[in-house]
Structure formats: C-alpha cells, structure tokens
Write an enzyme that holds these catalytic residues in place. Sequence first.
Site, PDB file in Angstrom:
ATOM      1  N   HIS A  19       0.826  -1.211   0.000  1.00 28.36           N
ATOM      2  CA  HIS A  19       0.000   0.000   0.000  1.00 28.36           C
ATOM      3  C   HIS A  19       0.864   1.265   0.000  1.00 28.36           C
ATOM      4  O   HIS A  19       0.488   2.262  -0.611  1.00 28.36           O
ATOM      5  CB  HIS A  19      -0.921   0.019   1.230  1.00 28.36           C
ATOM      6  CG  HIS A  19      -2.028  -0.974   1.144  1.00 28.36           C
ATOM      7  ND1 HIS A  19      -3.363  -0.610   1.136  1.00 28.36           N
ATOM      8  CD2 HIS A  19      -2.006  -2.322   1.041  1.00 28.36           C
ATOM      9  CE1 HIS A  19      -4.104  -1.703   1.039  1.00 28.36           C
ATOM     10  NE2 HIS A  19      -3.298  -2.760   0.985  1.00 28.36           N
ATOM     11  N   ASP A 122      -5.059   6.110   2.384  1.00 27.96           N
ATOM     12  CA  ASP A 122      -5.420   4.725   2.119  1.00 27.96           C
ATOM     13  C   ASP A 122      -6.860   4.456   2.553  1.00 27.96           C
ATOM     14  O   ASP A 122      -7.368   5.064   3.491  1.00 27.96           O
ATOM     15  CB  ASP A 122      -4.481   3.803   2.903  1.00 27.96           C
ATOM     16  CG  ASP A 122      -4.540   2.382   2.381  1.00 27.96           C
ATOM     17  OD1 ASP A 122      -3.689   2.037   1.545  1.00 27.96           O
ATOM     18  OD2 ASP A 122      -5.460   1.633   2.779  1.00 27.96           O
TER      19      ASP A 122
HETATM   20  O1  UPG Z   1      11.272  -8.503  -2.978  1.00 29.06           O
HETATM   21  C1  UPG Z   1      10.421  -7.650  -3.235  1.00 29.06           C
HETATM   22  C2  UPG Z   1       9.037  -7.848  -2.992  1.00 29.06           C
HETATM   23  C3  UPG Z   1       8.152  -6.858  -3.335  1.00 29.06           C
HETATM   24  N1  UPG Z   1       8.585  -5.684  -3.879  1.00 29.06           N
HETATM   25  C4  UPG Z   1       7.620  -4.607  -4.200  1.00 29.06           C
HETATM   26  O2  UPG Z   1       6.594  -4.618  -3.226  1.00 29.06           O
HETATM   27  C5  UPG Z   1       5.337  -4.361  -3.821  1.00 29.06           C
HETATM   28  C6  UPG Z   1       4.420  -5.518  -3.522  1.00 29.06           C
HETATM   29  O3  UPG Z   1       3.100  -5.177  -3.823  1.00 29.06           O
HETATM   30  P1  UPG Z   1       2.039  -6.246  -4.358  1.00 29.06           P
HETATM   31  O4  UPG Z   1       2.563  -6.950  -5.510  1.00 29.06           O
HETATM   32  O5  UPG Z   1       0.755  -5.514  -4.605  1.00 29.06           O
HETATM   33  O6  UPG Z   1       1.915  -7.314  -3.231  1.00 29.06           O
HETATM   34  P2  UPG Z   1       1.588  -7.201  -1.646  1.00 29.06           P
HETATM   35  O7  UPG Z   1       2.703  -6.590  -0.973  1.00 29.06           O
HETATM   36  O8  UPG Z   1       1.184  -8.548  -1.229  1.00 29.06           O
HETATM   37  O9  UPG Z   1       0.331  -6.187  -1.656  1.00 29.06           O
HETATM   38  C7  UPG Z   1      -0.851  -6.059  -0.877  1.00 29.06           C
HETATM   39  O10 UPG Z   1      -1.469  -4.865  -1.378  1.00 29.06           O
HETATM   40  C8  UPG Z   1      -1.862  -4.907  -2.764  1.00 29.06           C
HETATM   41  C9  UPG Z   1      -2.449  -3.556  -3.115  1.00 29.06           C
HETATM   42  O11 UPG Z   1      -3.607  -3.311  -2.379  1.00 29.06           O
HETATM   43  C10 UPG Z   1      -2.857  -6.036  -2.992  1.00 29.06           C
HETATM   44  O12 UPG Z   1      -3.205  -6.122  -4.362  1.00 29.06           O
HETATM   45  C11 UPG Z   1      -2.233  -7.346  -2.513  1.00 29.06           C
HETATM   46  O13 UPG Z   1      -3.143  -8.404  -2.692  1.00 29.06           O
HETATM   47  C12 UPG Z   1      -1.846  -7.221  -1.047  1.00 29.06           C
HETATM   48  O14 UPG Z   1      -1.283  -8.406  -0.558  1.00 29.06           O
HETATM   49  C13 UPG Z   1       5.582  -4.183  -5.310  1.00 29.06           C
HETATM   50  O15 UPG Z   1       5.648  -2.817  -5.612  1.00 29.06           O
HETATM   51  C14 UPG Z   1       6.952  -4.837  -5.540  1.00 29.06           C
HETATM   52  O16 UPG Z   1       7.680  -4.244  -6.573  1.00 29.06           O
HETATM   53  C15 UPG Z   1       9.931  -5.480  -4.131  1.00 29.06           C
HETATM   54  O17 UPG Z   1      10.320  -4.428  -4.628  1.00 29.06           O
HETATM   55  N2  UPG Z   1      10.799  -6.477  -3.804  1.00 29.06           N
END
Ligand code: UPG
Length: 494
Positions: A19, A122
């Site tokens: 988020h 948010d």
């Molecule tokens: O090793 C890593 C892992 C993640 N990321 C970043 O972290 C973010 C991850 O976001 P997302 O892919 O949306 O996953 P979650 O962190 O699981 O996000 C939560 O929030 C999102 C937006 O509401 C929802 O769609 C998901 O289901 C919810 O789990 C992204 O920008 C990635 O690029 C990194 O840079 N490196």
Amino acid sequence: MGSDYQLHIFFFPFMAHGHSIPIIDMARLFAARGTKSTIITTPLNAYFFSDTLDRDRQKGLDISLQVIQFPSAQVGLPEGCESVESITTIDMLVNFFEATTKLQQPFEQLLKKHQPDCIISDMFFHWTTELASKHGIARLVFHGMSYFPLSLFENIKRYAPYENIASDSDVFVVPGLPDQIEMTKAQLPDHIVARNAISDMMEVINETELKSFGIVVNTFYELEPAYAEYYKNEMGRRAWNIGPVSLYNINIVDKATRGQKSSIDEHCCLQWLDDKKPNSVLYVCYGSCSRFSSNQLLEIAMGLEASEIPFIWVIKTPRNNEKEQFLPTGFEQRMKGTGLLIRDWAPQVLILDHPAIGGFMTHCGWNSTLEGVSAGVTFITWPVFADQFNNEKFITQVLKIGISAGNEVWNSWVEPENVMVKREMIEKVVTQLMSHGEEADEMRNRAKELGEIAKRTVEEGGSSYTNLTDLIEKLREHKSIHTSQRSKEKAINK
Ligand SMILES: O=c1ccn([C@@H]2O[C@H](COP(=O)(O)OP(=O)(O)O[C@H]3O[C@H](CO)[C@@H](O)[C@H](O)[C@H]3O)[C@@H](O)[C@H]2O)c(=O)[nH]1
C-alpha cells in the site's frame, strides 16, 4: 484561484509495503507536477523511503515527511511493530487496525498546523473523509487495487452467485460484468461469503468512500477501459486513473530502492541478467508479505530445477526455519549460473524491466501485476489472499497474458501452512509459459504490446498524464470554491 497556486497535498499511506510503495510514488509524481507533497507516516516506515525523498528534494521537488508515533505498546503489540510485514499472527492484525484508529488525533493536529488543500489516504484510514470535511478540504481514497478487482468484488457482493452452487469448487460466472468471469467459492475472501469484522470495516470504507471527493487508481485506462467505465457509471464513483506509478522511477537507484533496501547489490543482479538471452529468465516473487511453508518452498525448488529454465527466485524464509533447511541438498551449487536466489527483498522493478526477463511467477498483488504488465512480461498466476484471485482472473481471463499455477483456495493469512502447488505442476507451467509454442508466443505478443501502451500512457499527452492534469485542476477548483465560501461566511458573521 490562479493556475500558479501551489496545491498542498497530504499523502497518508497504510503501513504495508503493498500500500505504501505506490502512494510514495504517487506523492513524488504529484510533486513533479508542481504540488507540495507531504507524506505522513511513522518513524520506522519513514526509514524505508527517506533517502528517496532526499534525492527528490535535491532535484528541486517540494516533498517532505511528517512523522507521527505508532501506538504499538498501547494496543499490546511489540515495540517496533509498525507495519503489516512485522505482524507474525493473524490475531495481531486486529491490534494493528486498532492502533491505526488511534492515529486520528496526531493526524488532525498536523492538519490544523499545515492546512493542506487535500488528503490522499489509504482506504483503511476511512476516518480521514470526516476529518477532511470538518476542515473543508478534499479527501481522495487510494485502495491499492484497480477497477477490475473492485468491480468484481462489488458484483459478487451484489449478486451473491456463490449461494446457488453445490460445492466450493463449482465454477460460477460473476453476473453483470463486461466479461464472462469464472470463479469458485473457494477463491473468495471469508469476509465476502460470511459476515465478520473485516466485512464491517469494508462497509464503513465503502460508505466513507461515497462521501469522499473521489478515488485515485493506480492503473491506466487502456488496460481496463470497460471496467474503468463500469466502476464510474455502474458503481457511481468519481475516479482518476494515474498509473502505472512505478514508471515514475526511471534511474537505477530509484528502481532499486522501492520499499525495503534490496538484499542484493543491484549491479550484481543486472550483471547476472546481462549474461542471459532476451525473454529467457523467469522471475519468481510472491510480494512483500507472503511467506510460504518449508514444504512449499521445497516443491518450488524442485519444480524450477526440473524445468531447466533460468530463474531469479525471491525467498522469504519461513519464520520457524531460519537455517533454510528447505532447499534440496546441493541445490544452490547445481543452480549456479541458472538460478539466482535473493533472500528477502529484491529490486523488483529493476529486474522486471531487464530484457532477459520473459515471465513472472507471482502471487498477483496488484502492484506486481501492474509492474509486470508495464514490463511487458507474461505471467504464472499463484494467488494466495486478499484481492489476488481477482487479479488472477484479470490476467488469465481478461488480458489473456498468463496461465494459472493451479492454487484453488483463498487463504485468510499471508503465511499459508499447506502445499498449494506441487513440483510437477510448477515444472509444467514454467515450461509451458517460457516455451515458444503458438499459445505462449501469442500471449507474449499481447503482453509486449500492453507494456508499450503502459509506457506511453504516463508520457505527456498520455491518458494517465492527462487524468492527473485533470485531477489537479479539479482540486484547484475545489480549493477556490471553499475559499470563496469561507470569505462569504466571514463577511456575514462580521
Ligand atoms: O522482494 C520484493 C518484494 C516486493 N517488492 C515490491 O513490493 C510491492 C508488492 O506489492 P504487491 O505486488 O501488490 O503485493 P503485496 O505486498 O502482497 O500487496 C498487498 O497490497 C496490494 C495492493 O492493495 C494487494 O493487491 C495485494 O493483494 C496485497 O497483498 C511491489 O511494488 C513490488 O515491486 C519489491 O520491490 N521487492
């Protein structure tokens, strides 16, 4: 209000990387378009992006941080537990949400002191709608999700298609949507199929959202035009799509430092990729908070090895297995040159944007989905919780740029204990996606085309660029109306 008036916007991200990362990008994007951006967060969360903001300020952007304390101890959370990633059990989530409601008072003090023109917060900070209205300013909601998952959730709630089926694994079509979307009850979140504390919270979020100024969405119109229209016309929301916000990160250091500091030197990572053929590498990552069991990680390792496809795999070690006893004996040695393992945090956008990456095995968080789309890659979908099954349907049934790994059951927690997908299936889908058959090539072409459109949309004249111009204009109008109302009230009261 003249067009040279500098709007001041408060950005208030929820304390979870999925988020906060896009809201930080958004605050930077607004500042690059001339607004004053102030990000409100807590001390440990500020640490994740303060260097990025320093770099932006050196470039002349008007962007700053205001830090408020997170009341962890007050709600019975351990000291330093300030983000969803630091929660270790589902029960702690309840305390975490309780702590966020206690942020109202310090947040309001900042509002009084700085008097911004708008709050972008948010969805979980639903109380900011009322605060904004009390202070005569606009509040825009940020969900993290996009039009498709929001519309899908809405229609599942509206028509409850899961009520007339014999078993949890029976497929039904979600009524009323622009496409024929098939799902099962087992893939739906608990709070959709039964009433619980989350459903109550989602109801409040929904009500406050309808009273807000509107919604900002991290997507682009051309990706989901039918759902952008559906959301606005059928669901009656005022919304602006201004993404993909990750594309605001252009240089290596910005791409490599989103969220946490990456656990690998970004140049080593790029060098490793430079040695690989275009579209030949699979990137495997399950987002910021999913943590798989040791048994599941073993299945992934075996499946990847058997596929013989080069890969980068981001591993979050299970909490009870710090010694990493899940990897098969000699795995890393055998994989030298073929597989790169990154523990904990990878520079995801930097990796995805490298021409050697052809596929992305993902949990389908919305950010990862959009970042993959922007990079023009195809997907293996492996949803786990939250909106992820919705995003899987978007990738496989609407965009048709991915195939499913076959996990069929929604999880209530980010650390599923079971084995969701076996090694044979992993080998099969990896080989299928990365092959050069007719189906894989067609998907690849569609994905590449979407990646090109995504990049154009944020350039001057593109749909997201224009939407942002429109939003800034509407916020100026709002400010202007409010200022003249205030002057009239003052004149009457004299
Ligand atoms: O090793 C890593 C892992 C993640 N990321 C970043 O972290 C973010 C991850 O976001 P997302 O892919 O949306 O996953 P979650 O962190 O699981 O996000 C939560 O929030 C999102 C937006 O509401 C929802 O769609 C998901 O289901 C919810 O789990 C992204 O920008 C990635 O690029 C990194 O840079 N490196």
